[in-house]
Structure formats: C-alpha cells, structure tokens
Design an enzyme around this catalytic site. Structure first.
Site, PDB file in Angstrom:
ATOM      1  CB  SER A  24      -0.921  -0.003   1.224  1.00  0.00           C
ATOM      2  OG  SER A  24      -0.169  -0.170   2.413  1.00  0.00           O
ATOM      3  CG  HIS A 157     -42.785  20.238 -11.497  1.00  0.00           C
ATOM      4  ND1 HIS A 157     -43.000  18.911 -11.206  1.00  0.00           N
ATOM      5  CD2 HIS A 157     -43.462  20.932 -10.542  1.00  0.00           C
ATOM      6  CE1 HIS A 157     -43.792  18.804 -10.148  1.00  0.00           C
ATOM      7  NE2 HIS A 157     -44.077  20.017  -9.711  1.00  0.00           N
ATOM      8  CB  SER A 278     -16.603  24.898 -29.589  1.00  0.00           C
ATOM      9  OG  SER A 278     -16.595  24.120 -30.767  1.00  0.00           O
ATOM     10  CE  LYS A 284     -21.340  25.081 -27.686  1.00  0.00           C
ATOM     11  NZ  LYS A 284     -21.512  23.628 -27.627  1.00  0.00           N
ATOM     12  CD  GLU A 291     -20.275  21.321 -19.858  1.00  0.00           C
ATOM     13  OE1 GLU A 291     -20.442  20.352 -20.607  1.00  0.00           O
ATOM     14  OE2 GLU A 291     -19.723  22.377 -20.229  1.00  0.00           O
ATOM     15  CE1 TYR A 318      -6.383  -3.512   8.661  1.00  0.00           C
ATOM     16  CE2 TYR A 318      -5.370  -5.674   8.408  1.00  0.00           C
ATOM     17  CZ  TYR A 318      -5.554  -4.378   7.959  1.00  0.00           C
ATOM     18  OH  TYR A 318      -4.929  -3.947   6.826  1.00  0.00           O
ATOM     19  CD  GLN A 323      -2.965  -2.461   2.010  1.00  0.00           C
ATOM     20  OE1 GLN A 323      -2.286  -2.666   3.018  1.00  0.00           O
ATOM     21  NE2 GLN A 323      -2.676  -2.986   0.841  1.00  0.00           N
ATOM     22  CE  LYS A 326      -4.318   2.839   4.629  1.00  0.00           C
ATOM     23  NZ  LYS A 326      -5.195   1.632   4.704  1.00  0.00           N
TER      24      LYS A 326
HETATM   25  N1  ARG Z   1      -1.236  -1.332   5.171  1.00  0.00           N
HETATM   26  C1  ARG Z   1      -2.188  -1.841   6.096  1.00  0.00           C
HETATM   27  C2  ARG Z   1      -3.536  -1.155   5.918  1.00  0.00           C
HETATM   28  O1  ARG Z   1      -3.566  -0.161   5.308  1.00  0.00           O
HETATM   29  C3  ARG Z   1      -1.704  -1.611   7.495  1.00  0.00           C
HETATM   30  C4  ARG Z   1      -2.188  -2.606   8.502  1.00  0.00           C
HETATM   31  C5  ARG Z   1      -1.659  -3.944   8.191  1.00  0.00           C
HETATM   32  N2  ARG Z   1      -1.935  -4.862   9.208  1.00  0.00           N
HETATM   33  C6  ARG Z   1      -1.689  -6.162   9.057  1.00  0.00           C
HETATM   34  N3  ARG Z   1      -1.972  -6.930  10.047  1.00  0.00           N
HETATM   35  N4  ARG Z   1      -1.177  -6.663   7.959  1.00  0.00           N
HETATM   36  O2  ARG Z   1      -4.567  -1.632   6.335  1.00  0.00           O
END
Ligand code: ARG
Length: 474
Positions: A24, A157, A278, A284, A291, A318, A323, A326
C-alpha cells in the site's frame, strides 16, 4: 529473502504478484506525517510508563525526526517490499536509531497504528475542507447581498413557478453548504477517539497509558473497545457520506450554472476566465468547470459506495480488505476540494443579466398565485376557488398571448366580477417578491437579513477555525 519485518517463520520471499497486491506504500505514503506523529506520541508514552528507556526513546524520537526530514526533502526511498508507510518508516528508523528502533513497535500493531494514522489524516482533511467550504459560503453571501432584490423566476419542475430573487436563490446554497459543514463537524467529533494501544485486536499486557497518547495526538479520549478500535472505519464512511452529499449539492448548483449560462436562459455570464471555447463552433462559450463539478460528484459517491461495500461483510477485527479504505477517500477528498475551489471561483466570476432574469420572471404567468392570494385576501374567497378562478383568467390571457398584467380588467371581471383595478398592483414581479415576507420567504429585506446573519456567523466560525492547528502537509 523473507520479509525483514515479519519474515521470522518464512523461508521464501513473497511472489511478485503477492507483493503487487499487498503493498500500500504507493498510496499510504500520503500520511507519513501522521504516521511519524503517532510514533512519537507512542514512544514518549512508552518511556513515561517505563516500558522503554529514556535513552532509547530519545534515539527513536530523534531518528523519527530525521526520517520525517528525509521524506519532506524528497530523498526518501520508498520500498514496496516493505509494504506500507509503517514499515518503511520503521525500517529507515533502524538506520538512524540503531537497535533502539526495534523497541518502537512494543505494545502496538500496524492495526491500531493504521487506524490512528488514518484518523489523524481524515481529521486534518476535514479541518481544511471546513475552511474552504466556509470560503464558498462567504462568496455566495456576498453575491446574494449584492443581488438581494434582483428578481428572477423561481422554478418547480423546471417550469416558471413564482418570482424569487437571485440573492434568495444563492442563499439556498449557503444553507445547504451550512448543513454539509454541520455533518463535517459532527463526523469530526465522533472520529476523535484514539485507537492507538488497542494493539493487534485484544489490547496489550504492557502497562501503557492510552489517555496520554490520545491527549498528545489531540484526541478527546482513547477508544473503549480494542476490537472495535481496529475494525472501525465509520469515520471514513461518515466523511465520505458528508462528501457525497456535499458534492451532490455542488453538482446541483453546477447544473444551474450550466442552464443559466445558455443563450436560452441567459441569466448569467461567466467571464473568459471561466469559459472554454469550441474548436469547431466559434460562437460557443462552454461552462466546462460547472460541467466537471457536476460530473465529478460521481466519483465521490462512488468512493462512498465502494467503501460501504468493502466493509459490509468483514468479521471482527481487522482484515486486509480494509487497506482498500484509502485510495477512494483520498480521491474523494481531492476531488471535492477541487470542486469547492472551482465553484467558489465561478460564484465570484459570474455576472447576472438582471434584465434577462426580470423578463423571464414575468413570463409564464408566474404571478398567478399572487392574483389567487389577492382574491382570498380582498374578496374573501376560499383559496381553492381563487385558484380555479385564476386558472381561468390565465387561460384567457394565454389565448390572447398577453401577460396577466396586460389583460384588460373587464376580461378578468367576466370571470370574477369582484376583481377591481387594485388587483393589478400584485401582478408585477417586484411587488410579488416584496410581498413574500414570511420567515424564510424571498422578500429582499428577508434575504438581506439572512445574508447579514450568515456573514456574522461565518466570521465567528472562521475565527474559531483559525485558532486550530494548520493541517499537516500532504
Ligand atoms: N497497510 C495496512 C492497511 O492499510 C496496514 C495494517 C496492516 N496490518 C496487518 N496486520 N497486515 O490496512
């Protein structure tokens, strides 16, 4: 070679495609500053609790500052093998702080670390967005004050309904953006609990002080459940919900700018600074920025739907799916930022054609309701009957192709003999808007009062926001 951070039980290196899907760092490097800030707070707490020595903590803090400087100077080499920002920073720290660096990750995990970093990032972004939305509101309030009495058609409307003022119309968006800012502040308030110290999912056996790290990072308190701490992305979802609603508001306004700037409406003109030509049709003037504000709202909504979908089936706590929280959020916030700036620019730039607006306000029998109201007020007719009578009068005027105020009195009296010349007084568009004095109505003096109220409020809000720390660089 196995991974230097977690490869103890691994003999082989990961397959290239695993590395490609797993890393990441290409996007989470964006919150390096928040990552380092979190680590500094963590190590200071570890030292205060006697979990690491003062010397080690000093070496780590100093090393983190060096890593930060290196990233900011653009000389840091980010590595995909090290997966993410957390391990990139920690690995480099080892080169500055030596063996002490290995103690930083005591009593935490990347799971609570990433939740903390991401919250800090989102919080900074919300604060910055709050300021730019406030700027958009100010631009709208100023335009609205200037044109508080400028008559234009109000639509339902997309058919001419009743005359309103241009200022009143602009102030509607001030209210909408005000609610967006309310949602933003609300999301920020709920976000502001610190997950750091939840560790991987179960908490830790070390005697950590979670209140100390929470305070150091500007959070109100630590999160109360370690599983929830690392599994929660509500703050990202709430931010995206707010962003999607806000982008939708900007998109509606953009749609109106597109319509208003057509030769057919001709209500506003954007200067050369906000118009494009244009390559084939020389006449134009295209409102491309509007837009694109309209079009880009799709990406913001897409990011919300994307993350809702990622989260919905995840068991606690988790999972690596998270991940995926983001990139969509980064894109949504960047997009919204640009849209707010473009909208603010267009508001400041646009020049209304007051004569065209007024002409259009009078067309389409927009003061028919005023005649019906007159019949209720002066003649004492029930509104339903007045509506019917007025409808017949509008029909006659429309057959004769004249506006209501040019229909002769005797033609009106044929439908309803109790109508007098006095009725003509309410048929003008200026009279019509001036009479709408009910709270929240379009009467110019209401519009001025609302604009003044908002101007005072925005001034207060701006002072409060300026008292807050500047957002971290991205
Ligand atoms: N790069 C991971 C994320 O964005 C960080 C956490 C990773 N944790 C793990 N147990 N591999 O979620």
């Amino acid at each position: 070679m196995s991974n230097a951070m977690w490869g103890g039980r691994f003999a082989d290196a990961p397959d290239a495609v695993l590395e490609a899907i797993n890393a990441s760092i290409d996007f989470d490097r964006r919150f390096y500053a928040q990552d380092i800030r979190g680590s500094k707070a963590h190590v200071a707490m570890l030292a205060a609790a006697g979990i690491v020595s003062k010397d080690d903590a000093d070496a780590i803090e100093k090393g983190l500052d060096e890593v930060l400087a290196e990233i900011e100077a653009g000389t840091f080499t980010f590595s995909r093998t090290l997966e993410d920002i957390h391990m990139n920073v920690e690995s480099r720290l080892a080169q500055y702080a030596g063996d002490a660096a290995g103690r930083l990750h005591t009593a935490r995990s990347r799971n609570d670390q990433v939740a903390t970093d991401f919250k800090l990032f989102v919080r900074d972004a919300l604060d910055a967005l709050n300021v730019s939305l406030l700027g958009l509101q100010s631009a709208l309030v100023e335009k609205a004050t200037t044109h508080a009495g400028a008559v234009m058609p109000g639509f339902t409307h997309l058919q001419s309904a009743q005359p309103v003022t241009f200022g009143h119309h602009l102030m509607a968006y001030v209210e909408m953006i005000g609610r967006d800012r309310g949602r933003l502040v609300d999301a920020r308030r709920r976000l502001n609990e610190c997950p750091l110290g939840a560790a991987a999912l179960a908490g830790t056996s070390f005697p950590i002080d979670r209140t100390m790290t929470a305070k150091a990072l500007g959070f109100d308190r630590p999160t109360a459940n370690s599983l929830d701490s690392v599994a929660d992305r509500d703050f990202a979802l709430e931010t995206l919900s707010m962003a999607a609603i806000c982008a939708g508001h900007l998109s509606r306004f953009a749609e109106e700018i597109v319509l208003w700037s057509t030769p057919q409406f001709g209500f506003i003109r954007l200067s050369d600074r906000f118009s494009t030509g244009s390559s084939i049709m020389p006449q134009k003037r295209n409102p491309d920025a509007a837009e694109l504000v309209r079009g880009k709202s799709g990406r913001v909504t897409g990011a919300l739907v994307g993350l809702l979908t990622v989260m919905k089936g995840l068991p606690l706590a988790y999972s690596k799916d998270m991940q995926e929280d983001k990139e969509g959020l980064f894109d949504a916030l960047d997009t919204l930022d640009l849209c707010v700036a473009a909208t603010t620019g267009m508001v400041e730039d646009m020049t209304p054609d007051l004569a065209a607006m007024r002409r259009a306000a009078g067309a389409g029998y927009a003061t028919a309701t005023d005649l019906a109201d007159w019949l209720v007020r002066v003649v004492g007719m029930p509104f339903r009957e007045a509506h019917h009578v007025t409808g017949r009068i509008v029909g006659i005027a429309s057959e004769r192709k004249v506006p209501l105020e040019r229909l002769p009195l005797d033609a009106m009296q044929e439908v309803e003999p109790r109508i007098t010349a006095q009725a003509f007084e309410v048929l003008g568009v200026t009279k019509s808007v001036r009479s709408r004095t009910s709270y929240g109505g379009t009467a110019p003096r209401n519009v001025r009062a609302q604009a003044a109220r908002w101007r005072r409020r925005l001034k207060r809000d701006r002072a409060a926001l300026e008292g807050r720390a500047a957002p971290a660089p991205v």
